[in-house]
Design a protein around this motif. Structure first.
Motif, short mmCIF file in Angstrom:
data_model
loop_
_atom_site.label_atom_id
_atom_site.label_comp_id
_atom_site.label_asym_id
_atom_site.label_seq_id
_atom_site.Cartn_x
_atom_site.Cartn_y
_atom_site.Cartn_z
N GLU A 5 27.78 68.30 66.79
CA GLU A 5 26.93 68.13 65.74
C GLU A 5 28.51 67.46 64.99
OE1 GLU A 5 24.54 68.88 62.06
OE2 GLU A 5 25.26 70.71 63.38
N VAL A 6 29.51 68.15 65.16
CA VAL A 6 30.54 67.74 63.98
C VAL A 6 30.82 66.88 64.75
CG1 VAL A 6 32.94 68.52 63.06
CG2 VAL A 6 31.03 70.01 63.07
N GLU A 7 31.48 66.29 65.34
CA GLU A 7 32.12 65.28 66.25
C GLU A 7 31.33 63.71 66.15
OE1 GLU A 7 35.16 65.04 67.60
OE2 GLU A 7 35.66 66.42 67.78
N TYR A 8 30.16 64.60 66.47
CA TYR A 8 29.43 62.99 66.27
C TYR A 8 29.33 62.35 64.94
CZ TYR A 8 24.87 59.54 66.38
OH TYR A 8 24.44 58.93 66.23
N ALA A 9 29.17 63.88 63.44
CA ALA A 9 29.33 63.16 62.77
C ALA A 9 30.77 62.66 62.08
CB ALA A 9 29.30 64.25 61.48
N LEU A 10 31.67 63.22 62.66
CA LEU A 10 33.34 62.43 62.42
C LEU A 10 33.21 61.30 62.84
CD1 LEU A 10 35.51 65.85 63.78
CD2 LEU A 10 35.29 64.50 60.74
N HIS A 11 32.52 60.48 64.30
CA HIS A 11 33.00 59.47 64.43
C HIS A 11 31.68 58.47 64.05
CE1 HIS A 11 34.39 59.74 68.66
NE2 HIS A 11 34.52 60.41 68.63
N PHE A 12 30.85 59.43 63.58
CA PHE A 12 30.20 58.36 62.33
C PHE A 12 30.13 58.50 60.77
CE2 PHE A 12 25.95 57.91 59.45
CZ PHE A 12 25.34 57.77 59.62
N ASN A 13 31.07 58.67 60.41
CA ASN A 13 31.36 59.04 59.23
C ASN A 13 32.62 58.27 58.87
OD1 ASN A 13 31.83 60.15 56.61
ND2 ASN A 13 33.71 60.28 57.28
N ALA A 14 33.97 57.97 59.95
CA ALA A 14 34.90 56.91 60.31
C ALA A 14 33.84 55.67 60.33
CB ALA A 14 35.18 57.61 61.61
N ALA A 15 32.95 55.22 61.10
CA ALA A 15 32.65 54.05 61.42
C ALA A 15 32.33 54.00 59.97
CB ALA A 15 31.18 54.25 62.67
N GLY A 16 31.42 54.54 59.05
CA GLY A 16 30.49 54.08 58.03
C GLY A 16 31.70 53.98 57.49
N GLY A 17 32.57 55.38 57.08
CA GLY A 17 33.45 54.94 55.81
C GLY A 17 34.65 53.55 55.91
N SER A 18 35.12 53.72 57.00
CA SER A 18 36.46 52.30 56.98
C SER A 18 35.43 50.96 57.52
CB SER A 18 36.52 52.39 58.48
OG SER A 18 35.52 52.10 59.85
N SER A 19 34.12 50.84 57.63
CA SER A 19 33.43 49.47 57.60
C SER A 19 33.12 49.79 55.79
CB SER A 19 31.74 49.69 58.01
OG SER A 19 31.32 48.55 58.27
N THR A 20 32.62 50.59 55.00
CA THR A 20 32.19 50.21 53.65
C THR A 20 33.55 50.18 53.45
OG1 THR A 20 32.65 52.64 53.23
CG2 THR A 20 30.10 51.58 53.86
N PHE A 21 34.94 50.39 53.80
CA PHE A 21 36.01 50.49 52.55
C PHE A 21 36.37 48.94 52.82
CE2 PHE A 21 40.53 50.11 51.80
CZ PHE A 21 40.60 51.11 50.96
N MET A 22 36.22 47.86 53.92
CA MET A 22 36.48 46.92 54.07
C MET A 22 35.70 45.98 53.13
SD MET A 22 38.17 46.86 58.05
CE MET A 22 37.59 45.50 58.24
N GLN A 23 33.99 45.84 53.44
CA GLN A 23 33.29 45.31 52.73
C GLN A 23 33.64 45.68 50.95
OE1 GLN A 23 31.26 43.67 54.62
NE2 GLN A 23 31.10 42.44 52.84
N TRP A 24 33.71 46.31 51.02
CA TRP A 24 34.08 46.76 48.88
C TRP A 24 35.60 45.99 49.06
CZ3 TRP A 24 38.55 49.09 47.29
CH2 TRP A 24 39.06 49.77 45.90
N LEU A 25 36.98 45.93 50.11
CA LEU A 25 38.02 45.12 49.68
C LEU A 25 36.90 43.48 49.50
CD1 LEU A 25 40.36 47.19 51.66
CD2 LEU A 25 40.07 46.67 49.21
N LEU A 26 36.30 43.51 51.48
CA LEU A 26 36.08 41.51 51.06
C LEU A 26 35.54 41.46 49.93
CD1 LEU A 26 35.20 42.09 54.74
CD2 LEU A 26 37.53 40.86 53.50
N ASN A 27 34.59 42.05 49.06
CA ASN A 27 33.79 41.37 48.01
C ASN A 27 34.30 41.06 46.61
OD1 ASN A 27 30.99 41.39 49.06
ND2 ASN A 27 31.00 43.25 49.18
N GLY A 28 36.24 42.00 46.89
CA GLY A 28 36.76 42.09 46.08
C GLY A 28 37.10 43.33 44.88
N ALA A 29 37.19 44.15 45.63
CA ALA A 29 36.84 45.48 44.92
C ALA A 29 36.46 45.70 44.05
CB ALA A 29 38.70 45.89 44.42
#
Length: 187
Positions: free
Chosen positions: A130-154
């Motif tokens: 469960e934790v490994e799955y959550a780590l992958h899920f969180n990494a995908a979501g976290g990196s994607s939303t951080f990039m989207q935040w940057l692409l939107n001008g932070a």
């Protein structure tokens, strides 16, 4: 006083990004601006994307100490503050793909950080399915939303970005990470 060649190359790339598209900047452009040679560049970095990732990692400087003394919220605020300082550059970097791209590096860094933190502070036995799955899920979501935040001008405040990030973090990860100063080992 010794010259920090990595910082010199990084500053050259950031300056060049203000003049032309990041994807069109070559290693020759970087070393010419920095006043170094190609071999010097390759002594420190594999390619331009590796340099871009190093620049991003500078925004994480002191992350372990910050998390351990003030909590993950303080780290996230600091990360977003530092990223805002070079947001135009990071925005351009998010648009590049390929080997060693920033998007791949963000995912890997995010996943490895949380996994290593849990393993080091709590033990490998806590890295359940469960934790490994959550780590992958969180990494995908976290990196994607951080990039989207940057692409939107932070946009928005770093504090708000930290709140949103923590609000979306799976509980089974929150259980292992000191989120606020009162959760840390050192007060």
């Amino acid at each position: 006083m010794a010259i920090n060649v990595k910082r010199l190359l990084a500053n050259a790339l950031i300056e060049l990004d203000k003049e032309k598209p990041l994807r069109k900047i070559t290693i020759t452009d970087i070393v010419t601006r920095a006043g170094t040679g190609r071999q010097t560049f390759y002594n420190h970095f594999q390619d331009k994307n590796d340099l871009i990732y190093w620049i991003y990692l500078r925004t994480l400087a002191g992350e372990a100490k910050l998390v351990n003394t003030k909590g993950y919220y303080a780290y996230l605020v600091n990360l977003h503050q530092e990223a805002q300082k070079i947001s135009d550059f990071l925005k351009d970097a998010c648009k590049l793909d390929g080997q060693n791209s920033l998007s791949d590096a963000l995912y890997s860094q995010n996943y490895r950080y949380y996994r290593n933190f849990i393993k080091t502070h709590h033990g490998e036995e806590f890295l359940t399915e469960e934790v490994e799955y959550a780590l992958h899920f969180n990494a995908a979501g976290g990196s994607s939303t951080f990039m989207q935040w940057l692409l939107n001008g932070a946009p928005g405040t770093p504090e708000r970005q930290a709140e949103l990030t923590l609000g979306c973090m799976p509980q089974c990860i929150k259980d292992f990470i000191p989120l606020y100063p009162e959760d840390t080992e050192e007060d």
